[in-house]
Design an enzyme around this catalytic site. Structure first.
Site, PDB file in Angstrom:
ATOM      1  N   LYS A 283       0.842  -1.198   0.000  1.00 27.67           N
ATOM      2  CA  LYS A 283       0.000   0.000   0.000  1.00 27.67           C
ATOM      3  C   LYS A 283       0.874   1.244   0.000  1.00 27.67           C
ATOM      4  O   LYS A 283       1.771   1.380   0.823  1.00 27.67           O
ATOM      5  CB  LYS A 283      -0.921   0.047   1.227  1.00 27.67           C
ATOM      6  CG  LYS A 283      -1.828   1.281   1.243  1.00 27.67           C
ATOM      7  CD  LYS A 283      -2.691   1.353   2.480  1.00 27.67           C
ATOM      8  CE  LYS A 283      -1.977   1.947   3.668  1.00 27.67           C
ATOM      9  NZ  LYS A 283      -1.811   3.433   3.551  1.00 27.67           N
TER      10      LYS A 283
ATOM     11  N   ASP B 270      -3.589   4.411  -1.854  1.00 28.15           N
ATOM     12  CA  ASP B 270      -4.588   4.840  -0.874  1.00 28.15           C
ATOM     13  C   ASP B 270      -4.510   6.351  -0.680  1.00 28.15           C
ATOM     14  O   ASP B 270      -3.961   6.834   0.318  1.00 28.15           O
ATOM     15  CB  ASP B 270      -4.342   4.092   0.435  1.00 28.15           C
ATOM     16  CG  ASP B 270      -5.387   4.398   1.492  1.00 28.15           C
ATOM     17  OD1 ASP B 270      -6.506   4.803   1.126  1.00 28.15           O
ATOM     18  OD2 ASP B 270      -5.077   4.220   2.690  1.00 28.15           O
TER      19      ASP B 270
ATOM     20  N   LYS C 122      -7.404   8.313  -1.028  1.00 27.17           N
ATOM     21  CA  LYS C 122      -8.707   8.746  -0.514  1.00 27.17           C
ATOM     22  C   LYS C 122      -9.234   9.961  -1.281  1.00 27.17           C
ATOM     23  O   LYS C 122      -9.513  11.021  -0.704  1.00 27.17           O
ATOM     24  CB  LYS C 122      -8.610   9.051   0.981  1.00 27.17           C
ATOM     25  CG  LYS C 122      -8.147   7.862   1.819  1.00 27.17           C
ATOM     26  CD  LYS C 122      -7.992   8.234   3.272  1.00 27.17           C
ATOM     27  CE  LYS C 122      -7.612   7.042   4.131  1.00 27.17           C
ATOM     28  NZ  LYS C 122      -6.260   6.515   3.852  1.00 27.17           N
TER      29      LYS C 122
ATOM     30  N   ASP D 295     -13.024  15.208  -3.877  1.00 32.10           N
ATOM     31  CA  ASP D 295     -13.009  16.509  -4.534  1.00 32.10           C
ATOM     32  C   ASP D 295     -14.231  16.564  -5.457  1.00 32.10           C
ATOM     33  O   ASP D 295     -15.079  15.674  -5.433  1.00 32.10           O
ATOM     34  CB  ASP D 295     -11.702  16.674  -5.330  1.00 32.10           C
ATOM     35  CG  ASP D 295     -11.274  18.142  -5.477  1.00 32.10           C
ATOM     36  OD1 ASP D 295     -12.164  19.004  -5.607  1.00 32.10           O
ATOM     37  OD2 ASP D 295     -10.071  18.413  -5.483  1.00 32.10           O
TER      38      ASP D 295
ATOM     39  N   THR E 148     -10.461   4.198  10.619  1.00 31.10           N
ATOM     40  CA  THR E 148     -10.281   3.353  11.801  1.00 31.10           C
ATOM     41  C   THR E 148      -9.713   4.097  12.992  1.00 31.10           C
ATOM     42  O   THR E 148      -9.704   3.570  14.108  1.00 31.10           O
ATOM     43  CB  THR E 148      -9.376   2.155  11.471  1.00 31.10           C
ATOM     44  OG1 THR E 148      -8.173   2.626  10.854  1.00 31.10           O
ATOM     45  CG2 THR E 148     -10.077   1.190  10.536  1.00 31.10           C
TER      46      THR E 148
ATOM     47  N   ARG F  85       2.749  -1.048  10.448  1.00 33.47           N
ATOM     48  CA  ARG F  85       3.834  -1.038  11.418  1.00 33.47           C
ATOM     49  C   ARG F  85       4.147  -2.379  12.075  1.00 33.47           C
ATOM     50  O   ARG F  85       5.321  -2.651  12.358  1.00 33.47           O
ATOM     51  CB  ARG F  85       3.552   0.034  12.476  1.00 33.47           C
ATOM     52  CG  ARG F  85       3.822   1.442  11.959  1.00 33.47           C
ATOM     53  CD  ARG F  85       3.168   2.519  12.798  1.00 33.47           C
ATOM     54  NE  ARG F  85       1.720   2.558  12.593  1.00 33.47           N
ATOM     55  CZ  ARG F  85       0.912   3.474  13.117  1.00 33.47           C
ATOM     56  NH1 ARG F  85       1.417   4.426  13.892  1.00 33.47           N
ATOM     57  NH2 ARG F  85      -0.376   3.456  12.874  1.00 33.47           N
TER      58      ARG F  85
END
Length: 241
Positions: A36, A63, A65, A68, A127, A218
Site C-alpha cells: 500500500k 490509498d 482517498k 473533490d 479506523t 507497522r
C-alpha cells in the site's frame, strides 16, 4: 486457508521515505504480493514509486482517498490507474456523482492502457475515529449505521467495495455480497501496539468477520525482521482459517 490465498489477502502498508520503502520492498519481494502506498510516500515521490513497486512484481493499493469535485476525482483516478495501481481508494462522503466519476476515470485508464480496470474501494469511517470523533463533524449516528449508509451509496455508484474497520466487516459482507472487496485497516497481530487505531482486530478475526484484504503496516514494517513478521501473519491465517 491456502498459503497463496493468505498472501493475496495481506496488503503491507509502506508509509515512509523512498529509500526505506524500496529496502522494505526488496526484503518482502517473493513473500508479499501487495503493497500500500499512502499519502506520505506518494506525495514525496509521485507516480514513480508506484511504477517501481509494480516493476518489482507487486500489486499496489494506492490509498489517496480521493475527495473533490467529480471532474477532479475522475482525472485523479485515471492518472493513478495509469501509474500502475491495481486498487484505489475514494472517500464515500464525496457523494454519488463523485463516486461514479472515479469509476469513469479508472475505466478510461483501462481502455487507454489495455490493462484490467483498477478496482475502487470507498472509505466509510476511518479506523482512527470513534463516535465522539464523528460527532465533531456533525455525524451523530452509530458507526455501523454510518458505514452501512456510505457502503450502500458506493455500491449503487459502481464502486467495488469498501474500506472499513474489522468491527464493521461482517455487516459490510452481508450488505455488499460475496464478491465485494472489504478492505480492513486496523489489523493488529495479538500483542501488537494499537498506535493511532481505535477499532482493531487480529488478522484471523478480521478474515473470519468477512474481510477480503487486510492492511497491515507497522507490525510488519517496524519489526526487527519484517519478513519474519509478515510470514507469522501468513501462518496465522493459514492455520486458523
Amino acid at each position: 486457508m491456502l498459503d497463496v490465498e493468505a498472501r493475496d489477502r495481506i496488503i503491507v502498508a509502506i508509509d515512509c521515505g523512498r529509500d526505506e520503502a524500496l529496502q522494505l520492498a526488496d526484503a518482502l519481494r517473493g513473500h508479499a504480493r501487495w503493497l500500500k502506498v499512502g499519502m506520505t510516500l506518494y506525495y514525496a515521490e509521485g507516480p514513480a514509486i508506484v511504477q517501481e513497486f509494480c516493476n518489482r512484481g507487486f500489486k499496489v493499493f494506492l490509498d489517496l482517498k480521493f475527495h473533490d469535485i467529480p471532474h477532479q476525482v475522475r482525472g485523479a483516478a485515471r492518472s493513478a490507474a495509469l501509474a500502475g495501481a491495481d486498487l484505489l481508494s475514494v472517500h464515500g462522503l464525496g457523494a454519488g456523482a463523485m463516486l461514479a466519476a472515479a469509476c469513469e476515470g479508472a475505466q478510461e485508464a483501462a481502455q487507454s492502457s489495455g490493462r484490467d480496470r483498477a478496482k475502487l474501494v470507498a472509505i466509510t469511517v476511518l479506523t482512527s475515529m470513534d463516535e465522539a470523533a464523528l460527532a465533531q463533524i456533525g455525524l451523530t449516528c452509530p458507526i455501523p449505521e454510518e458505514a452501512a449508509r456510505l457502503a450502500s451509496l458506493a455500491k449503487s455508484n459502481g464502486i467495488d467495495g469498501v474500506v472499513c474497520s474489522p468491527r464493521e466487516a461482517a455487516d459490510m459482507r452481508a450488505l455488499l455480497g460475496p464478491d465485494a472487496l472489504v478492505v480492513t485497516p486496523g489489523v493488529r497481530p495479538a500483542g501488537a501496539a494499537l498506535g493511532d487505531q481505535s477499532r482493531v482486530a487480529t488478522p484471523a478475526a478480521a478474515i473470519a468477520a468477512g474481510a477480503s484484504h487486510l492492511v497491515i503496516g507497522r507490525p510488519i514494517t517496524a519489526a526487527d525482521d519484517p519478513v519474519a513478521a509478515y510470514e507469522a501473519i501468513v501462518q496465522e491465517l493459514v492455520f486458523t482459517a
